[in-house]
Design an enzyme around this catalytic site. Structure first.
Site, mmCIF file in Angstrom:
data_model
loop_
_atom_site.group_PDB
_atom_site.id
_atom_site.type_symbol
_atom_site.label_atom_id
_atom_site.label_comp_id
_atom_site.label_asym_id
_atom_site.label_seq_id
_atom_site.Cartn_x
_atom_site.Cartn_y
_atom_site.Cartn_z
ATOM 1 N N SER A 257 0.804 -1.229 0.000
ATOM 2 C CA SER A 257 0.000 0.000 0.000
ATOM 3 C C SER A 257 0.831 1.270 0.000
ATOM 4 O O SER A 257 0.317 2.338 -0.336
ATOM 5 C CB SER A 257 -0.934 0.008 1.211
ATOM 6 O OG SER A 257 -0.196 -0.160 2.413
ATOM 7 N N ASP B 246 -4.092 7.304 8.333
ATOM 8 C CA ASP B 246 -4.932 6.317 9.003
ATOM 9 C C ASP B 246 -4.047 5.583 10.018
ATOM 10 O O ASP B 246 -2.994 6.078 10.389
ATOM 11 C CB ASP B 246 -5.613 5.371 8.000
ATOM 12 C CG ASP B 246 -4.632 4.597 7.134
ATOM 13 O OD1 ASP B 246 -3.458 4.467 7.533
ATOM 14 O OD2 ASP B 246 -5.036 4.123 6.052
ATOM 15 N N HIS C 42 -0.864 4.251 7.414
ATOM 16 C CA HIS C 42 -0.217 4.947 6.301
ATOM 17 C C HIS C 42 0.066 6.420 6.590
ATOM 18 O O HIS C 42 -0.776 7.115 7.177
ATOM 19 C CB HIS C 42 -1.089 4.841 5.056
ATOM 20 C CG HIS C 42 -1.461 3.428 4.712
ATOM 21 N ND1 HIS C 42 -2.686 2.880 5.043
ATOM 22 C CD2 HIS C 42 -0.751 2.453 4.097
ATOM 23 C CE1 HIS C 42 -2.725 1.622 4.630
ATOM 24 N NE2 HIS C 42 -1.564 1.330 4.064
#
Length: 592
Positions: free
Chosen positions: A40, A330, A333
């Site tokens: 990610s 979040d 990240h």
């Protein structure tokens, strides 16, 4: 308050060394494209096109991106590949995901991301999360290569891939999903066994990239996993302190990865494979947030910041009002503000490295006009400074101060310039020791320190420079023995150690791996080497006496290959050399 420059952040701190001079100046690296693999941290939207819960294509993700669009990036705005692609003038609006069906020809030429949020080196990790495995990303890459060939032809395809910057960022999900929080692999492996299992996967992945034509590859290590907000919530919900066991595991993995990559580079001819230490700078940021303009490091900006990520971070989640004060958007990240610290770091590091050369000049080097170009006012022309040469990508590849009338000591931090391939300080007056940090110069091919006043021992760390082909330390006052660690220099073709004060026996074990050696100088020392000669592969050895030193080592720059022939050492040469050593040994005994 705007965040201060931090020698940071998350992934690809390595880029400060890889780009070196380029970001600060207008001379950008000449990468043909940018190709991205991983999880990610580098997924620019591929998960939008597959069936999975791990998606970032909804508000509040992307709230600060171009036109406030949720593209699938797991941040409030741009992520590392986007920022670097813009700095490299490859992409204006970020790196597109490969699975985007609307890609244009130029998108393929300048690069794409194959990354998938939730992915890992372990296929089981991707199976659990239902995302694109690293193995599948390679399959997509092969598909991409066929499209490049169709669009631009075979020759141009090879040029694009060979000149690409390849970024690999993965591994965290393997530990979080497969070992810590969901103990699937913990039932099968110990931590040490699972670490080795993953490193083997890394090695295979990089080798396949190489086989497919990639040459400039950067692999990131692990962050301090125990300091991610989601891990603190799971293991330390009340005190919200970092999980030291998980951080220790990250450090152990990173150490092994850092040791692996230089050996891998040595195996893959023409490759440049760099390691990114992300653990140290991120830990520093978490420990000292206010120093760099951040306020919150223990929770994310989305919702409570404790658990929200992916499907749990939604348009119904309350979002913090000052995103730039948060390290994490979040619970996993980073924010765009944190990612932007990387580009600031690159600029800062380029200036720092140039300033280090200027400091070396002012404190240790000649004050003659030969070094007038080494000036802070001339920073933008660093690659045109005298005695400096750069690679095509803008990194400094060579420092050549031959006959520069320089003095002082060799800087202890020379190992920080990891792109160096050639260091020539021939015929000066440098004193003191050869710094142990030279062992960090894993790309070093030539080290020529002949005709100086160096009077230390040869550092064992020199054995880590496994790409060395030319090592010339003759005509100094070096002491001690020839360390067995030098046997790892398997690419050595020319070695000059004559006219020093080296002593002890030259073990045949030392040179067992020197199968490429064609030129050797040991004379005028106190070495006991004669009895070892019978074990040496004389068919590839040229015994070079002092009068031939400039002929044998005339081309240490590697810009034109030496045309010397291989000769067998004659019995007469060995006899006379042995006589000379015996006489010198007797003289030494008398002095004692």
């Amino acid at each position: 308050m705007a965040p201060k420059v931090f020698p940071l952040l998350f992934f690809f701190l390595f880029f400060a060394l890889f780009l070196f001079n380029t970001i600060k100046t207008q001379s950008m690296p000449k990468f043909t494209s940018i190709l991205v693999f991983g999880d990610s941290t580098v997924d620019t939207g591929n998960n939008n096109y597959i069936f999975t819960l791990f998606k970032g294509n909804h508000i509040p993700y992307g709230k600060d991106y171009f036109n406030h669009v949720s593209t699938g990036r797991f941040s409030n705005g741009k992520i590392v590949p986007d920022i670097l692609a813009n700095l490299l003038k490859l992409k204006k609006y970020g790196v597109p995901p490969y699975l985007n069906p609307n890609l244009l020809e130029n998108d393929y030429r300048s690069g794409v991301s194959f990354g998938s949020a939730g992915s890992g080196y372990d296929d089981l990790t991707s199976l659990i999360s239902g995302v694109i495995s690293m193995r599948k990303q390679l399959e997509y890459f092969k598909e991409y290569l066929k499209k490049l060939k169709d669009y631009f032809g075979e020759k141009e395809k090879k040029r694009i891939v060979k000149g690409a910057l390849v970024m690999v960022s993965s591994g965290s999900n393997d530990f979080i999903f497969n070992f810590y929080d969901v103990p699937t692999r913990r039932l099968e492996f110990s931590m040490e066994e699972y670490r080795e299992f993953l490193l083997d996967k890394v090695q295979c992945f990089v080798k396949e990239l190489y086989e497919l034509g990639c040459r400039n590859i950067i692999v990131s290590g692990l962050p301090p996993i125990g300091c991610l907000p989601i891990q603190m919530t799971a293991k330390s919900p009340l005190h919200r302190t970092c999980i030291e066991k998980e951080n220790s595991d990250s450090q152990s993995y990173n150490k092994k990865l850092e040791e692996l990559l230089p050996h891998l580079q040595a195996q893959l001819r023409g490759s440049k494979i760099l390691y990114s230490d992300i653990y140290t700078p991120l830990s520093h940021l978490i420990t000292n947030p206010h120093e760099y303009g951040f306020e919150e490091t223990k929770r994310g900006c989305c919702g409570s910041g404790l658990l929200e990520t992916g499907p749990l971070c939604t348009k119904k989640s309350q979002v913090c009002s000052h995103t730039s004060q948060y390290v994490f958007f979040d619970s996993i990240h980073p924010t765009e503000a944190a990612y932007y610290q990387i580009s600031e770091t690159i600029t800062s590091s380029a200036r720092t490295e140039a300033e280090a050369l200027i400091k070396w000049k002012s404190t240790n080097l000649s004050s003659t006009s030969l070094l007038d170009s080494w000036s802070i006012s001339n920073l933008e022309n660093l690659c045109n400074w005298t005695f400096i040469a750069c690679n095509a990508d803008g990194t400094i590849s060579e420092i050549n101060l031959s006959n520069a009338h320089s003095h002082g000591s060799i800087p202890s931090n020379i190992g920080n310039a990891s792109s160096l391939e050639v260091v020539v300080l021939f015929n000066n007056s440098f004193q003191g020791k050869i710094p142990s940090s030279v062992g960090k110069l894993r790309n070093l091919q030539t080290l020529d320190l002949r005709k100086n006043r160096l009077n230390s021992t040869i550092p064992s760390e020199l054995g880590l420079c496994t790409n060395l082909t030319h090592l010339a330390l003759a005509e100094n006052a070096l002491q001690g023995t020839l360390l067995i660690s030098l046997s790892s220099l398997i690419k050595l073709s020319q070695l000059a150690l004559s006219d020093n004060f080296l002593s002890g026996e030259v073990s045949s074990d030392l040179i067992t791996n020197w199968t490429e050696l064609i030129a050797l100088q040991l004379q005028n020392n106190y070495l006991n080497w004669f009895h070892s000669l019978s074990d040496w592969k004389l068919a590839k050895l040229v015994w070079t006496m002092y009068r031939n030193v400039h002929n044998i080592f005339h081309d240490l720059h590697g810009k034109s290959k030496m045309a010397s022939k291989n000769h067998r050492t004659t019995g007469t040469q060995i006899h006379h050399a042995n006589e000379k050593e015996a006489t010198k040994s007797k003289e030494l005994q008398k002095k004692k």
